[in-house]
Design an enzyme around this catalytic site. Structure first.
Site, PDB file in Angstrom:
ATOM      1  N   ASP A 477       0.835  -1.206   0.000  1.00 11.97           N
ATOM      2  CA  ASP A 477       0.000   0.000   0.000  1.00 11.97           C
ATOM      3  C   ASP A 477       0.871   1.257   0.000  1.00 11.97           C
ATOM      4  O   ASP A 477       2.074   1.197   0.294  1.00 11.97           O
ATOM      5  CB  ASP A 477      -0.884  -0.042   1.251  1.00 11.97           C
ATOM      6  CG  ASP A 477      -2.220   0.656   1.057  1.00 11.97           C
ATOM      7  OD1 ASP A 477      -2.329   1.485   0.138  1.00 11.97           O
ATOM      8  OD2 ASP A 477      -3.136   0.375   1.837  1.00 11.97           O
ATOM      9  N   ASP A 547     -10.720   1.981  -3.152  1.00 12.20           N
ATOM     10  CA  ASP A 547     -11.246   1.697  -1.813  1.00 12.20           C
ATOM     11  C   ASP A 547     -12.766   1.703  -1.820  1.00 12.20           C
ATOM     12  O   ASP A 547     -13.396   1.335  -0.830  1.00 12.20           O
ATOM     13  CB  ASP A 547     -10.740   2.750  -0.812  1.00 12.20           C
ATOM     14  CG  ASP A 547      -9.374   2.384  -0.246  1.00 12.20           C
ATOM     15  OD1 ASP A 547      -8.916   1.256  -0.490  1.00 12.20           O
ATOM     16  OD2 ASP A 547      -8.778   3.235   0.435  1.00 12.20           O
TER      17      ASP A 547
END
Ligand code: GLA
Length: 732
Positions: A477, A547
């Site tokens: 990430d 997301d």
């Protein structure tokens, strides 16, 4: 495919079955563009394309007294002589001059393609591509420049990048070094960019080009969700099924610029490369700078074909290693199920149910390390939290393996929380400007990945965790933009190097992991789709797309993503309802119907859904296991845009065209409408296909279309929000 050099006319022709790329050496000795587009005949001499006359108010070369760069299309233009358009590069000499003129010296043509040092790039063996390197020199600047072109045999694709070398003794500054310039003879084009933000990534935006410039860029240190480093330039009438278009994809994950400029003589200049803003690269004696690569595709067969070209090229000639062209494991990620509130028992409870459903890989997301119970602390401390995992990652991973699933976990190696042991020990390891505050993003600071020792340290920490446990997957990430960018390791003159060196640091770390752990599947992520670019695909074959896991929003996000990136790269999960980002309720069917056009997985606790839903999940997983190869690697067609219609549709077709899977999504019900037809694509005209028990000819489905009432007359006639259908078509 071939690359021809016509020595008399000093002209190059790179061609394959679909495209020709022709250029020649101009009277000034630099490279001028002659043609790029659909394949045309090779001709010994096309120098008539050059304009060897002046026009009022135009500056000309003093030796020829008739040749002006301004009136001719350039291959890699500079500013300051007789071209007044946007320049592709600029060098600043020690004496302050910024004018340069590179002239032809030599060239080399060879089969295959060379790798770029430390940079991601497409690759090809000797049968797949041919490469042309053109060597130019500026004697005054004592610099050489290599223009590098590769043409692929199977794809209507040219890749380009350049390399500068300082042959002199004084330091020369590269203040701009784009990878590509394409000058086209007319301006009747539209520009298509993929813009957005967190949770609403890659929205296709189209604008008509006219006098002046259009550009998109990133100055965030990552390619960004705001603008994607992929653009399309198309004719106004071009749609998914027909018409001319060109796609430019930057194989790079940092700051970029993409620009289209319409000049006063009716021509169009396209540019792409590292963003010159905040870029300066001083070159000492003997040093070189190589730019990242741009992939350029041309088609006259519409945008679906353009996208399919990028999909196939990236699956076959960009993604590497164990997971290349390999169906992806069905995973369950605990993030939306638990956030950071978990311990081993809770994780195993979720994992057991996942196994029961047929899930193949369990992914432990953020919160397993250091003092990481919320966003405020722990990043940088890559040691398992013993309170959560008494036997460490290894203990958990073995238990998950014993259940019959592979195990993977989440990392964010580029970051540090101010509240972390790493930051307390090495406050000097972050990107920070002397005398200035350091801005926070998600309560975290960015490590200075331009410094080798920092990257080495992070590698060492993570290597220990990976080596000690059976790890099959890593989600990497990156959750904030870079600010106050400055590296204490570099001198004042070198600060313009930091953004690029940072990206090189990230690539270097990825490469080390890849070499040391070749079987691990990497998924890149950057608050969802903040770093969804071709550069990342070289290291991580899939990317967490957004997301936003709401199925209805995901239709748009995945649709937009499909223009430039393969379905095999699109990280897509079924999450809980009401959706955590939008609050929307959709059925488990629709959530899976969207996610199956992606890498597919779950991001919820399967213990917390109804028994009926759980039974359906089991069936979804069986369906996905049977069909994922086709879904992820088949030929993908966009059929109906979710941006322009209340119903969206797409499909994939197998390479032998014997099987296809069609997806239809009703985003908003329409009252009192006929259900209508939808035209399918990619089928064989004279082959009969079975769909929901009935047979149809391929041409019937493609030209008359599929009558939507055939999918479900009741639901479609009464109209229901968020219903969807995924149907298999099989040749009879
Ligand atoms: C980012 C990612 C999410 C999740 C969290 C964890 O937001 O995009 O998928 O991994 O970080 O902190």
């Amino acid at each position: 495919m071939d690359i021809i050099w016509h020595s008399k006319s000093k002209q190059y022709n790179l061609y394959n079955d679909k495209i020709s790329y022709i250029m020649g050496i101009t009277p000034l000795g630099d490279l001028g563009s002659i043609y790029f587009g659909k394949r045309i005949h090779d001709k010994e001499d096309m120098s008539y394309v050059l304009n060897r006359f002046g026009l009022p108010n135009v500056a000309v070369d003093p030796d020829t007294e008739s040749y002006s760069m301004e009136l001719n299309r350039q291959e890699y233009p500079s500013f300051g002589i007789t071209d007044f358009g946007t320049q592709a590069y600029e060098i600043e000499l020690a004496n302050g001059s910024r004018v340069s003129a590179f002239v032809y010296r030599d060239h080399k043509i060879f089969k295959g393609k060379h790798a770029l040092k430390g940079l991601p790039a497409t690759y090809a063996d000797v049968n797949e591509a041919m490469t042309l390197e053109i060597y130019l020199e500026d004697e005054t600047a004592r610099m050489s420049l290599t223009l590098i072109y590769t043409i692929f045999d199977k794809y209507p694709v040219i890749t380009r990048h350049v390399k500068f070398t300082n042959n002199g003794t004084e330091i020369t500054k590269l203040t701009r070094a784009l990878s590509v310039c394409i000058d086209l003879p007319n301006q009747d084009y539209e520009w298509m960019q993929f813009s957005g933000a967190w949770a609403r990534e890659r929205v296709p935006e189209v604008k008509k080009l006219s006098a002046g410039s259009v550009s998109i860029e990133s100055k965030r240190g990552i390619s960004s969700a705001n603008q994607n480093p992929f653009v399309i330039v198309k004719r106004p009438k071009t749609d998914d099924f027909s018409g001319e278009a060109m796609g430019m994809s930057f194989v790079y994950s940092g700051n970029f610029l993409a620009q289209a400029e319409c000049d006063t003589f009716g021509r169009l200049r396209l540019l792409m490369g590292i963003n010159p803003d905040r870029f300066t690269w001083p070159l000492k004696k003997g040093e070189s700078f190589e730019t990242p690569e741009v992939v350029i595709a041309f088609t006259d067969e519409g945008l679906n074909y353009l996208s399919q070209t990028f999909h196939d090229l990236y699956n076959n000639n960009l993604v590497r290693g164990r997971w290349k062209n390999t169906p992806r494991p069905i995973l369950l990620n605990n993030w939306e199920a638990t956030f950071m509130d978990f311990d081993e028992d809770r994780i195993l409870e979720i994992a057991k149910k996942a196994k029961e459903a047929g899930v193949e890989l369990f992914v432990l997301d953020d919160g397993w390390f250091g003092n990481r119970n919320d966003d405020y602390s722990g990043l940088g401390d890559w040691i398992e939290n013993p309170d959560k995992f008494p036997q460490g990652m290894a203990g958990l991973a073995r238990k998950v393996n014993a259940l019959g699933m592979k195990f993977g976990f989440w990392i964010e190696p580029e970051m540090v929380n101010p509240d972390s042991n790493l930051f307390r020990r090495h406050p000097e390891w972050i990107l920070a400007t002397p005398g200035r505050k350091s801005s926070l993003g998600r309560h975290q600071l960015v490590l200075d990945f331009s410094r080798e020792e920092v990257v080495d340290y992070i590698y060492g920490m993570l290597k220990k965790v990976i080596e000690n446990a059976p790890i099959s997957y890593i989600k990497w990430d990156m959750n904030r933009s870079l600010t106050e960018v400055y590296s204490t390791e570099l001198s004042a003159d070198e600060q313009g190097m930091v953004y690029h060196k940072y990206v090189m640091g990230v690539y270097g770390l990825y490469e080390r992991f890849r070499i040391d752990f070749p079987d691990i599947l990497f998924e890149s992520c950057s608050s969802g789709g903040n770093r969804y670019d071709a550069g990342m695909l070289y290291y991580a074959p899939q990317a967490w797309c957004s997301d936003n896991t709401d199925a209805i929003d995901r239709i748009r996000i995945q649709y937009g993503t499909s223009f430039g990136y393969p379905i095999s790269s699109i990280g897509a999960h079924v999450s809980a309802v009401p959706n955590q980002q939008t609050g929307r309720n959709t059925s488990i069917t629709t959530r899976a119907n969207v996610a199956c056009f992606g890498t597919f997985g779950y991001e919820l606790d399967l213990n917390r859904i109804s028994d009926e839903e759980f039974e359906e999940v089991k069936k979804q997983i069986i369906f996905m296991k049977e069909n994922r190869e086709l879904l992820q690697f088949g030929t993908f067609y966009r059929l109906r845009s979710p941006y322009k219609n209340d119903q969206a549709a797409w499909m994939v077709v197998s390479k032998d065209r014997k099987k296809a899977i069609f997806g239809l999504y009703c985003m908003r019900s329409n009252v009192n409408q006929l259900p209508g037809f939808i035209k399918l694509a990619g089928l064989k005209e004279d082959v009969k296909y079975k769909l929901k028990g009935e047979e149809y000819y391929g041409d019937e489905l493609m030209y008359l279309g599929l009558k939507l009432a055939k999918l479900s007359s009741k639901a479609l006639a009464t109209g229901q929000d968020f219903i969807s259908y995924v149907e298999i078509l099989e040749a009879v």
